[in-house]
Design an enzyme around this catalytic site. Structure first.
Site, short mmCIF file in Angstrom:
data_model
loop_
_atom_site.label_atom_id
_atom_site.label_comp_id
_atom_site.label_asym_id
_atom_site.label_seq_id
_atom_site.Cartn_x
_atom_site.Cartn_y
_atom_site.Cartn_z
N THR A 1 -6.87 -4.92 0.63
CA THR A 1 -5.64 -5.18 1.41
C THR A 1 -5.78 -6.41 2.30
O THR A 1 -4.88 -7.24 2.38
CB THR A 1 -5.27 -3.96 2.28
OG1 THR A 1 -5.08 -2.83 1.43
CG2 THR A 1 -3.99 -4.20 3.06
N ASP B 1 0.84 -1.21 0.00
CA ASP B 1 0.00 0.00 0.00
C ASP B 1 0.87 1.25 0.00
O ASP B 1 0.63 2.21 -0.75
CB ASP B 1 -0.89 0.05 1.26
CG ASP B 1 -1.91 -1.06 1.34
OD1 ASP B 1 -3.06 -0.84 0.96
OD2 ASP B 1 -1.55 -2.17 1.80
#
Length: 317
Positions: A121, A50
């Site tokens: 995620t 990320d």
């Protein structure tokens, strides 16, 4: 020949930037050290991927288009970004397409780019890699007008099977990039409608609640698919695997919906909150889509008309 319009240059760059992002996502996974941090809790995670991907996307686009506003999901320190994260290429094919007339005069400072560096995620950390997408949405006048969705692990199950069987998978490539512009269309996938007369709902995998489930039950679906990532859910709609994306809960944010909305709208679909309100993407807007998400490729009214009032009353825009 006249130089390509700004919008097409931004989309062409975003395409290459998203491909670079996919490489970073795969490389981080390959090291085995994901660098997981909990943001607000166990269902709200951030990984090294990320962080690196957001730095790569934002720095790469800001270098080429310095006056564009770029809003990313992750709050990161504004450190210098290393050159190896910068992508300065673009997709030549996109530049060959004519910009829709209504967007041909856009200036840099009128664009807002919404970035979700790694949508899904939680699934990424659990090895559900086909749920994962990289999202770059482009807004003008508060409206999502263009988007790029990269799936870093598209085809990975096919490729794994080929590797295990030692078969030659000449046509199977890992990853793909889908892009679209309102008034031009969407590309990089095969547009397919869900089976006629079937009500297949796609919804959240890891953010379920009584309200989410009550809303789905009220729609009396034939089946329910639970997957991670907003980008992934919109792909289920445009590839005909689901007929409606229903999420009766706050939780989705503007960077989750901007790119998928542009692609869905480019092929005639519709996405709103549970009250039927459009989402706004100007830079001052609040980030949370607090009244949920309802999206379809076709037959939006069928689903919208069946959302219970109790659900609507629970979700304040």
């Amino acid at each position: 020949m006249a130089s390509p319009a700004l919008l097409m240059r931004v989309v062409a760059s975003a395409y290459s930037v998203a491909e670079k992002a996919a490489t970073i996502v795969r490389n981080v996974m390959a090291t085995g050290d994901l660098g997981i941090v909990e943001k607000t809790g166990a269902n709200d995670l951030q990984t090294k991927a990320d962080r690196l991907v957001q730095m790569s996307i934002c720095a790469s686009l800001a270098r080429k288009f310095p006056k564009v506003t770029i809003i990313g999901e992750e709050e990161l320190p504004s450190d210098e970004v290393s050159e190896e994260l910068i992508e300065d290429g673009h997709c030549e094919e996109i530049l060959k397409k004519a910009c829709p007339a209504q967007y041909s005069g856009i200036k840099e400072e009128e664009l807002v780019i919404w970035v979700d560096p790694l949508d899904g995620t939680k699934e990424y950390t659990e090895g559900l890699l086909d749920h994962v997408t990289v999202l770059i949405g482009i807004a003008y006048g508060g409206k999502a007008i263009a988007g790029v969705i990269n799936q870093p692990y598209y085809n990975y199950e096919v490729l794994n099977a080929l590797i295990c069987s030692k078969a030659a998978g000449a046509n199977a490539v890992l990853g793909r990039t889908i892009w679209g512009v309102l008034g031009l269309g969407a590309f990089g996938f095969q547009l397919t409608e869900a089976p006629a007369g079937k009500h297949i709902i796609v919804t959240t995998r890891s953010h379920s609640s009584t309200l989410v489930n009550d809303c789905i039950s009220a729609l009396n679906p034939d089946s329910v698919i639970r997957v991670g990532g907003a980008g992934n859910k919109i792909i289920q709609l445009i590839e005909g695997k689901a007929s409606a994306y229903v999420f009766a809960s706050p939780g989705c944010k503007k960077w989750d919906t901007c790119a998928p909305e542009a692609i869905l709208h480019a092929v005639g679909g519709k996405i709103t909150d549970m009250h039927g309100n459009a989402f706004h993407y100007n830079k001052e807007v609040k980030h949370m889509n607090s009244a949920g998400v309802l999206a379809t490729l076709r037959n939006y009214d069928y689903y919208a008309s069946r959302i219970p009032n109790t659900v609507k009353q629970s979700l304040v825009p």
